[in-house]
Design an enzyme around this catalytic site. Structure first.
Site, short mmCIF file in Angstrom:
data_model
loop_
_atom_site.label_atom_id
_atom_site.label_comp_id
_atom_site.label_asym_id
_atom_site.label_seq_id
_atom_site.Cartn_x
_atom_site.Cartn_y
_atom_site.Cartn_z
N ASP A 127 0.84 -1.20 0.00
CA ASP A 127 0.00 0.00 0.00
C ASP A 127 0.87 1.25 0.00
OD1 ASP A 127 -2.04 -1.75 0.12
OD2 ASP A 127 -2.78 -1.13 2.10
N ALA A 128 1.96 1.18 0.75
CA ALA A 128 2.82 2.36 0.87
C ALA A 128 3.46 2.70 -0.48
CB ALA A 128 3.89 2.12 1.92
N GLU A 129 3.90 1.66 -1.19
CA GLU A 129 4.51 1.91 -2.51
C GLU A 129 3.47 2.49 -3.48
OE1 GLU A 129 7.84 -1.49 -3.20
OE2 GLU A 129 5.93 -2.19 -2.41
N SER A 182 -34.62 -8.70 -18.51
CA SER A 182 -34.55 -9.45 -17.25
C SER A 182 -34.60 -10.94 -17.58
CB SER A 182 -35.67 -9.04 -16.32
OG SER A 182 -36.90 -9.29 -16.95
N LEU A 183 -34.55 -11.76 -16.55
CA LEU A 183 -34.48 -13.21 -16.78
C LEU A 183 -35.73 -13.89 -16.25
CD1 LEU A 183 -30.81 -13.82 -15.60
CD2 LEU A 183 -31.63 -13.97 -17.96
N GLU A 242 -23.39 -19.43 -14.91
CA GLU A 242 -22.75 -18.36 -14.14
C GLU A 242 -23.48 -18.20 -12.83
OE1 GLU A 242 -23.11 -14.78 -16.44
OE2 GLU A 242 -22.34 -15.73 -18.26
N LYS A 283 -25.69 -16.36 -10.19
CA LYS A 283 -26.62 -15.23 -10.27
C LYS A 283 -26.30 -14.32 -9.10
CE LYS A 283 -31.31 -13.76 -11.04
NZ LYS A 283 -31.25 -12.58 -10.18
N ASP A 322 -26.37 -11.36 -6.50
CA ASP A 322 -27.51 -10.71 -5.87
C ASP A 322 -27.10 -9.29 -5.47
OD1 ASP A 322 -30.05 -10.54 -4.99
OD2 ASP A 322 -29.77 -11.75 -3.18
N ARG A 326 -29.96 -0.22 -14.15
CA ARG A 326 -30.83 -0.87 -15.11
C ARG A 326 -32.16 -0.11 -15.21
NH1 ARG A 326 -34.89 -4.67 -14.63
NH2 ARG A 326 -35.26 -5.82 -16.55
N TYR A 379 -20.83 -9.40 -16.78
CA TYR A 379 -21.35 -10.66 -17.33
C TYR A 379 -22.03 -10.55 -18.68
CZ TYR A 379 -25.44 -8.93 -14.68
OH TYR A 379 -26.44 -8.17 -14.17
N LYS A 431 -33.02 -20.55 -9.65
CA LYS A 431 -32.87 -20.02 -8.29
C LYS A 431 -32.53 -21.11 -7.27
CE LYS A 431 -33.99 -15.89 -7.68
NZ LYS A 431 -35.16 -15.12 -7.89
N CYS A 478 -38.16 -3.30 32.15
CA CYS A 478 -36.93 -3.37 31.36
C CYS A 478 -35.96 -4.39 31.96
CB CYS A 478 -36.27 -2.00 31.32
SG CYS A 478 -34.64 -2.04 30.57
N CYS A 525 -32.79 -2.32 33.50
CA CYS A 525 -32.86 -1.42 34.66
C CYS A 525 -34.08 -1.67 35.52
CB CYS A 525 -32.85 0.03 34.19
SG CYS A 525 -34.34 0.50 33.31
N CYS A 558 -38.11 0.99 26.77
CA CYS A 558 -37.81 1.31 28.15
C CYS A 558 -37.83 2.84 28.24
CB CYS A 558 -36.44 0.78 28.53
SG CYS A 558 -35.84 1.49 30.06
N CYS A 585 -31.36 4.28 31.81
CA CYS A 585 -31.25 2.82 31.75
C CYS A 585 -29.82 2.43 31.35
CB CYS A 585 -32.24 2.28 30.74
SG CYS A 585 -32.02 0.54 30.35
S1 IVH Z 1 -27.51 -11.65 -17.74
C1 IVH Z 1 -30.23 -10.98 -20.96
N1 IVH Z 1 -26.02 -12.74 -15.90
O1 IVH Z 1 -30.37 -10.90 -12.94
C2 IVH Z 1 -29.48 -11.35 -19.77
N2 IVH Z 1 -27.83 -11.36 -15.23
O2 IVH Z 1 -33.35 -11.03 -13.78
C3 IVH Z 1 -29.69 -10.43 -18.66
N3 IVH Z 1 -28.01 -11.11 -12.80
O3 IVH Z 1 -31.05 -7.70 -14.09
C4 IVH Z 1 -28.71 -10.42 -17.64
N4 IVH Z 1 -26.30 -12.36 -12.28
O4 IVH Z 1 -29.18 -7.98 -12.41
C5 IVH Z 1 -27.08 -11.95 -16.16
N5 IVH Z 1 -24.62 -13.78 -14.37
C6 IVH Z 1 -25.65 -12.98 -14.64
C7 IVH Z 1 -26.40 -12.36 -13.61
C8 IVH Z 1 -27.49 -11.56 -13.96
C9 IVH Z 1 -27.27 -11.60 -11.81
C10 IVH Z 1 -29.19 -10.26 -12.59
C11 IVH Z 1 -29.17 -9.00 -13.38
C12 IVH Z 1 -30.48 -8.95 -14.13
C13 IVH Z 1 -31.29 -9.95 -13.42
C14 IVH Z 1 -32.23 -10.58 -14.40
#
Ligand code: IVH
Length: 681
Positions: A34-36, A83-84, A115, A117, A119, A138, A228, A316, A409, A412, A427, A432
């Site tokens: 870190d110092a460098e 979205s998925l 991959e 997912k 969170d 998004r 991703y 999921k 309480c 106390c 309380c 307290c």
């Molecule tokens: S791909 C068309 N890859 O899941 C593909 N999404 O419900 C769209 N998420 O809004 C995204 N891990 O926030 C992709 N390895 C991953 C992901 C991922 C988490 C989330 C992402 C997206 C939501 C879709």
């Protein structure tokens, strides 16, 4: 140094620092200490200060370069962010695969990429000719919020792509902003100390941290970005999801090393089970596995429905639940007096964490679930790090009698009240000891009065021994009192006395934090201190004036009115006013620096020099900068004259900057000023 020589060195330093950032934050494999690293960083800051025209937005010094925003601008994604669809069971995952093979009229196994997912909060980064230009949430998939300044503060987000190679003309990178579990827990500990509400889970904390109007707050959180997917792009060739990930990695992004290719759905199931096994050992939370068709040609053929691609699915994980036994129910008393029932459990591992306690929230919840001591219960940690009791297991041996909240309480013995419409019992005794201890610990914490050596154990002894009845008593402790405490050496007693003495000159914002006003955390306290400049002015401010101050600073846009009310109510309370009087009498500074604000020694670079600040500073408030100048022996003035030595120009500096140029006064950029300060900020 000559301009062109400086430019060369600056470029060299930026590449070098960029490379070390990458090794540290993306690869987890730093090459220098870190110092460098600091030495290189300081040299760059110094050079940029001398040559302000060479400062560029993609310089590593500019990660936290922007002033707080009023609100976020809306931006339209060039390509919608989809979205998925979810699969909750193995059957649903297999049905997904069967459907694709039907659609493709090909029964051979499909190659998938599996991959984690993540969170967190999904975001998009836009690079033009390799330079990060914009970043957005998004949002609804079509419009997101412009959070460029915040995303730039995340160290695993490259500000410039590749290393030397020609970057693509356009590249939109999509990924997830995550807060590791450890960072999340630390953040919640700090929030609790400040009397603020906890974030429910790392995802909320990541989203809350990323959507801050003040990028300085984002910068202080240990966020990470995992890439991703791509949005629009021009200048890269990719034929599969696997190649997309490889390209992203080669350009300097962090991608997950838990990603793998699977041939057909049986392989996918194996990968799913393996990932679920690893889940609890990961530093961040994942809530499933994303399964994507690898070949882009096939993705194109499959297309999309209802704003989700047909070629991918989020498989999921079930929430993690375990059965264990309630060995007791304790009641905790928080700093604000709220009583919370907590189940003491026979230890059990849930999602990688040994759970010994689980919150029962409040007495109504206990009654609704009818949780009794000796019951077997289901405990859960689902995307939520605070474990909770989901339900009682019926049909097995149970506790005999329903649980009741104690009438007084547990700390106390004082009366406990429950107000109309509130679920919480409190309380009512301000003295307290449980509340008082929490209060003292908060008061002494680093972000508040920063009284080193006044930790939990010392506080216990001082409160139990009757030395402290409210926080102002801290300032009446004498060394002789401390020496009466168990096993306290002369040196330790002296250290504590010294630390208490030093805390008297903490900045006003720290005093505001220390008072422990509900909702008033560090950033907010700074805003209040800047606007009102003394505790008296703040105490006498109306709710409207406070709200106005918060609004103008863009702090907490959503909670504004609630926060303003909480602050105004606090200062109207006679007991709080009395406490402030006692603190002042004890010598605690209650206004912005007039004299030595922050403990420091006179420095020849500052001594006797007059500084004028103009525009918005990015890494500290103007008041804080003035405090620092004064503490180092300098003076801070409001307007520019021939007597001014330095004008420090922040973002959007106006007439003062023009005047400084007219008069030939030395103008420093913020980076230049910080370089002068070195590590004294
Ligand atoms: S791909 C068309 N890859 O899941 C593909 N999404 O419900 C769209 N998420 O809004 C995204 N891990 O926030 C992709 N390895 C991953 C992901 C991922 C988490 C989330 C992402 C997206 C939501 C879709």
């Amino acid at each position: 140094m000559q301009e062109d020589e400086a430019a060369r060195r600056i470029d060299q330093l930026r590449r070098e620092i960029g490379r070390h950032n990458y090794l540290y934050y993306v690869k987890d494999a730093p090459e220098v200490s870190d110092a460098e690293y600091d030495v290189l960083f300081r040299e760059l800051q110094g050079l940029e200060a001398e040559h302000p025209d060479l400062v560029a937005p993609d310089s590593p010094t500019q990660r936290v370069g922007a002033a707080p925003a009023e609100k976020f601008a809306q931006v339209r994604h060039r390509q919608p962010m989809l979205s998925l669809q979810n699969a909750m069971t193995e059957g649903e995952a297999r049905a997904f695969d069967a459907r694709l093979r039907r659609e493709l009229r090909d029964d051979r196994p499909i190659e998938y990429v599996c991959e984690p997912k993540f969170d967190g909060l999904s975001a998009e980064l836009v690079y033009e000719s390799g330079v990060l230009g914009a970043g957005a949430t998004r949002g609804d998939g079509t419009f997101g919020e412009d959070i460029t300044a915040n995303l730039k503060t995340i160290r695993s987000v490259p500000l410039r792509l590749g290393n030397g190679a020609t970057p693509p003309k356009l590249l939109e990178v999509r990924g997830e902003v995550l807060l590791p579990v450890a960072g999340f827990e630390e953040l919640n500990r700090e929030r609790e100390m400040r009397g603020e509400s906890r974030f429910a889970n790392p995802r909320n904390a990541a989203a809350g941290s990323t959507r801050q109007l003040d990028p300085r707050i984002t910068a202080a959180r240990p966020l990470q970005f995992f890439a991703y997917a791509l949005g629009a792009f021009d200048g890269v060739r990719v034929e599969s999801q696997w190649e997309i990930l490889e390209t992203l990695r080669a350009l300097g992004f962090r991608t997950s090393d838990l990603t793998l290719r699977a041939q057909g759905i049986d392989d996918v199931m194996v990968a799913y089970r393996a990932l679920m096994e690893r889940r609890s050992t990961l530093p961040f939370e994942i809530d499933g596995m994303v399964v994507k068709v690898n070949a882009i040609a096939l993705q194109v053929r499959l297309g999309e429905i209802a704003r989700s691609p047909r070629w991918a699915i989020a498989f999921k994980f079930p929430p993690e639940r375990r059965v264990t036994v309630v060995e007791g129910i304790e009641v905790n008393v928080g700093r604000t007096g709220i009583l919370t029932p907590v189940a003491m459990l026979r230890p059990v591992a849930v999602a990688g964490v040994i759970v010994r306690r689980a919150t029962l929230h409040n007495e109504d919840e206990v009654a609704r679930k009818d949780v009794r001591v000796q019951d077997s219960v289901v405990v859960q940690r689902a995307g939520d790090v605070i474990p909770e009791v989901v339900a009682v297991v019926l049909g097995v041996l149970r506790g005999d009698s329903p649980w009741r909240m104690p009438p007084s309480c547990p700390s106390c013995g004082g009366p406990v009240t429950r107000e109309e419409g509130e679920v919480a019992r409190r309380c009512a005794n301000a003295a307290c000891p449980a509340q008082l201890k929490e209060h003292v610990i908060h008061f002494a914490s680093r972000r508040a009065m920063d009284i080193e050596h006044l930790g939990e154990r010392m506080t216990d002894q001082l409160v139990d021994g009757g030395f402290i009845k409210d926080v102002a008593d801290i300032y009446h402790l004498r060394k002789a009192d401390l020496l009466l405490l168990e096993r306290l050496a002369d040196k330790s007693a002296q250290n504590l006395v010294d630390a208490i003495e030093r805390s008297k000159s903490r900045p006003l914002s720290a005093v505001v934090v220390a008072l422990g006003i509900r909702h008033a955390g560090e950033a907010l306290a700074r805003v209040l201190a800047d606007r009102f400049t003394s505790i008296d002015a703040l105490m006498d401010a109306s709710e409207d004036e406070i709200r106005e101050a918060l609004r103008r600073e863009g702090s907490d846009a959503e909670g504004g009115p609630v926060v303003a009310k909480s602050i105004a109510t606090f200062f109207r309370n006679e007991r709080n006013r009395e406490l402030i009087r006692r603190l002042r009498e004890a010598g605690v500074r209650m206004e912005h620096a007039g004299g030595a604000a922050v403990a420091g020694e006179a420095d020849p670079a500052f001594a006797g020099k007059t500084f004028v600040f103009t525009g918005t500073l990015a890494v500290m408030t103007r008041e804080r900068a003035q405090d620092l100048v004064i503490s180092l022996g300098g003076k801070a003035a409001g307007s520019v004259s021939r007597k001014t030595h330095f004008v420090v120009a922040g973002e959007e500096a106006g007439s003062k900057l023009a005047k400084a140029r007219d008069l030939g006064v030395t103008v420093l950029s913020e980076a230049g000023f910080l370089a002068m300060l070195g590590d004294r900020r």
